[in-house]
Design an enzyme around this catalytic site. Structure first.
Site, mmCIF file in Angstrom:
data_model
loop_
_atom_site.group_PDB
_atom_site.id
_atom_site.type_symbol
_atom_site.label_atom_id
_atom_site.label_comp_id
_atom_site.label_asym_id
_atom_site.label_seq_id
_atom_site.Cartn_x
_atom_site.Cartn_y
_atom_site.Cartn_z
ATOM 1 N N TYR A 52 25.591 23.344 -50.007
ATOM 2 C CA TYR A 52 24.925 22.045 -50.198
ATOM 3 C C TYR A 52 23.416 22.241 -50.004
ATOM 4 O O TYR A 52 22.957 22.558 -48.909
ATOM 5 C CB TYR A 52 25.452 20.993 -49.214
HETATM 6 N N1 LIG Z 1 35.200 20.012 -51.216
HETATM 7 C C1 LIG Z 1 34.533 19.676 -52.289
HETATM 8 O O1 LIG Z 1 34.598 20.343 -53.325
HETATM 9 C C2 LIG Z 1 33.661 18.445 -52.245
HETATM 10 C C3 LIG Z 1 33.131 17.923 -53.451
HETATM 11 C C4 LIG Z 1 32.361 16.767 -53.374
HETATM 12 C C5 LIG Z 1 32.114 16.157 -52.150
HETATM 13 N N2 LIG Z 1 32.623 16.707 -50.983
HETATM 14 C C6 LIG Z 1 32.377 16.056 -49.671
HETATM 15 O O2 LIG Z 1 32.670 14.680 -49.761
HETATM 16 C C7 LIG Z 1 31.532 13.917 -49.352
HETATM 17 C C8 LIG Z 1 31.518 12.601 -50.071
HETATM 18 O O3 LIG Z 1 31.474 12.824 -51.469
HETATM 19 P P1 LIG Z 1 30.795 11.783 -52.428
HETATM 20 O O4 LIG Z 1 29.404 11.528 -51.990
HETATM 21 O O5 LIG Z 1 31.012 12.267 -53.824
HETATM 22 O O6 LIG Z 1 31.677 10.477 -52.126
HETATM 23 P P2 LIG Z 1 31.886 9.110 -52.888
HETATM 24 O O7 LIG Z 1 32.314 8.169 -51.831
HETATM 25 O O8 LIG Z 1 32.787 9.257 -54.069
HETATM 26 O O9 LIG Z 1 30.441 8.701 -53.444
HETATM 27 C C9 LIG Z 1 29.405 8.356 -52.583
HETATM 28 C C10 LIG Z 1 28.258 7.757 -53.381
HETATM 29 O O10 LIG Z 1 28.616 6.452 -53.836
HETATM 30 C C11 LIG Z 1 27.525 5.568 -53.635
HETATM 31 N N3 LIG Z 1 27.932 4.641 -52.549
HETATM 32 C C12 LIG Z 1 28.621 4.964 -51.419
HETATM 33 N N4 LIG Z 1 28.872 3.877 -50.683
HETATM 34 C C13 LIG Z 1 28.348 2.832 -51.347
HETATM 35 C C14 LIG Z 1 28.292 1.438 -51.076
HETATM 36 N N5 LIG Z 1 28.835 0.941 -49.962
HETATM 37 N N6 LIG Z 1 27.683 0.636 -51.977
HETATM 38 C C15 LIG Z 1 27.139 1.140 -53.102
HETATM 39 N N7 LIG Z 1 27.146 2.457 -53.418
HETATM 40 C C16 LIG Z 1 27.758 3.298 -52.538
HETATM 41 C C17 LIG Z 1 26.328 6.442 -53.256
HETATM 42 O O11 LIG Z 1 25.727 6.954 -54.450
HETATM 43 P P3 LIG Z 1 24.573 6.182 -55.226
HETATM 44 O O12 LIG Z 1 23.661 5.591 -54.194
HETATM 45 O O13 LIG Z 1 23.942 7.239 -56.052
HETATM 46 O O14 LIG Z 1 25.241 5.130 -56.071
HETATM 47 C C18 LIG Z 1 27.006 7.591 -52.550
HETATM 48 O O15 LIG Z 1 26.266 8.769 -52.518
HETATM 49 C C19 LIG Z 1 30.336 14.843 -49.618
HETATM 50 O O16 LIG Z 1 29.177 14.541 -48.868
HETATM 51 C C20 LIG Z 1 30.928 16.174 -49.209
HETATM 52 O O17 LIG Z 1 30.900 16.309 -47.801
HETATM 53 C C21 LIG Z 1 33.383 17.829 -51.034
#
Ligand SMILES: NC(=O)c1ccc[n+]([C@@H]2O[C@H](COP(=O)([O-])OP(=O)(O)OC[C@H]3O[C@@H](n4cnc5c(N)ncnc54)[C@H](OP(=O)(O)O)[C@@H]3O)[C@@H](O)[C@H]2O)c1
Length: 334
Positions: A52
């Site tokens: 990351y």
């Molecule tokens: N193992 C793997 O391969 C892998 C892959 C991906 C992620 N991960 C892990 O999973 C974690 C979470 O992933 P993700 O960020 O993709 O999760 P997600 O919950 O699918 O997306 C989060 C994104 O949605 C938006 N958001 C979140 N809460 C919100 C709310 N209450 N209201 C409005 N918009 C909201 C924000 O983006 P915007 O502000 O841009 O809209 C935020 O960055 C990562 O940090 C990482 O630790 C692991």
């Protein structure tokens, strides 16, 4: 080891390159504040990875948790390419030793609570990877090991090797699973139930799509990581996504909850799910997502969301679904 039902993903920490800058650019001070908010809510698991922002997310996490390490569980990962050269990638003994030492240094700690293999490395013998990980566990540098993004056979082969030699086994599987991406249920969920492997769910809002900001006839908001990252993660078909969002909207109106809260609460009720790794680029998003726990959608609301998000099963799962008398489905299809 118990993990909180919600945990916090540090993918938004750093913004070290174009891809991660689109996710977020949280620095040390803000990260420290967000982690304090998490801790106040009982959310004590932070997930990051070596890749990351090329190590910057780990560095910021390390600085942000100074003085709080004992109150926290830290999860990080290795396997993906970390630099030039033939050995700077994979789950070989060489690369894992390099990466664990680097992660410990960047995180400013002498142990990691959950160490993930970020993906399966088919070029390294599974025995080599697990022997190395077992050594990490015995040395105390790693408490538990987990897989991420494995196929069923990757995980089952790994578990069999651990069992054959009496080595540490993967106790968790970090998987993509959301209301707009239920593939986890076909192979990996029955495997997790059978083998007692807990799911740490990544991108529970479908890679930032089930946020309430994306729906039929509405352009992407100006601030959205999807402008730069949409092709790198799960890509639910547009019409399917809208159908799921319509159903979430309906339940959101009935309950007075927000779209992300409904999407997260639905996941909290699924079998094998140990924790949802929340993404939040700021305090407002984080506070909203923290309120996704502590209440429950009704069975009827869950059934409606199941129905809206149902997709055709690929083979052999459609065939198996005709013989549920002896191979029951882990969850209703809707
Ligand atoms: N193992 C793997 O391969 C892998 C892959 C991906 C992620 N991960 C892990 O999973 C974690 C979470 O992933 P993700 O960020 O993709 O999760 P997600 O919950 O699918 O997306 C989060 C994104 O949605 C938006 N958001 C979140 N809460 C919100 C709310 N209450 N209201 C409005 N918009 C909201 C924000 O983006 P915007 O502000 O841009 O809209 C935020 O960055 C990562 O940090 C990482 O630790 C692991």
């Amino acid at each position: 080891m118990k993990v909180p039902v919600l945990s916090y993903g540090a993918g938004t920490f750093g913004g070290g390159n174009e891809f991660f800058r689109a996710w977020g650019t949280t620095g040390v001070e803000e990260a420290s504040r967000l982690i304090d908010i998490c801790l106040d809510a009982g959310v004590n698991l932070i997930d990051t990875a070596d890749v990351y922002s090329n190590g910057l997310s780990e560095e910021i996490t390390g600085k942000a948790i100074a003085g709080k390490r004992q109150r926290l569980l830290l999860s990080t990962k290795a396997t993906f390419r970390f630099g030039e050269g033939p050995n700077n990638v994979g789950s070989s003994r060489y690369h894992l030793i390099e990466q664990l030492e680097g992660s410990l240094r960047r995180l400013g700690t002498d142990y990691v609570d959950i160490y993930h293999m970020h993906g399966f490395d088919a070029s390294t013998p599974v025995e080599e990877t697990l022997y190395t990980l077992d050594g990490f566990v015995r040395s105390g540098k790693v408490r538990y090991i987990a897989a991420s993004n494995f196929s069923g056979w990757h995980l089952m082969k790994s578990l069999a090797v651990s069992e054959r030699y009496g080595w540490a086994r993967y106790v968790g599987h970090q998987v993509y699973y959301s209301l707009a991406g239920r593939d986890y249920e076909w192979e990996l969920m029955p495997l997790a139930l059978d083998q007692k492997v807990g799911a740490l769910v990544w991108s529970p809002l479908a890679w930032g799509r089930l946020t309430g900001k994306i729906r039929r006839g509405q352009p992407l908001p100006e601030v959205s990581r999807l402008h730069k990252t949409a092709e790198n993660g799960p890509q639910p078909p547009q019409e399917y996504l809208y159908k799921v969002v319509d159903a979430i909207d309906e339940v959101a109106k009935e309950t007075g909850k927000s779209v992300p809260q409904i999407a997260l609460n639905w996941l909290l009720q699924r079998p094998t799910v140990s924790t949802l790794i929340m993404g939040a680029r700021n305090e407002e998003q984080l506070r909203q997502n923290l309120d996704a726990a502590g209440w429950k959608l009704t069975g009827e609301q869950v059934a409606r969301l199941d129905a809206a998000s149902k997709v055709a099963r690929p083979y052999p799962y459609w065939h198996q679904a005709q013989f549920t008398e002896r191979t029951p489905l882990p969850v209703a299809e809707g």
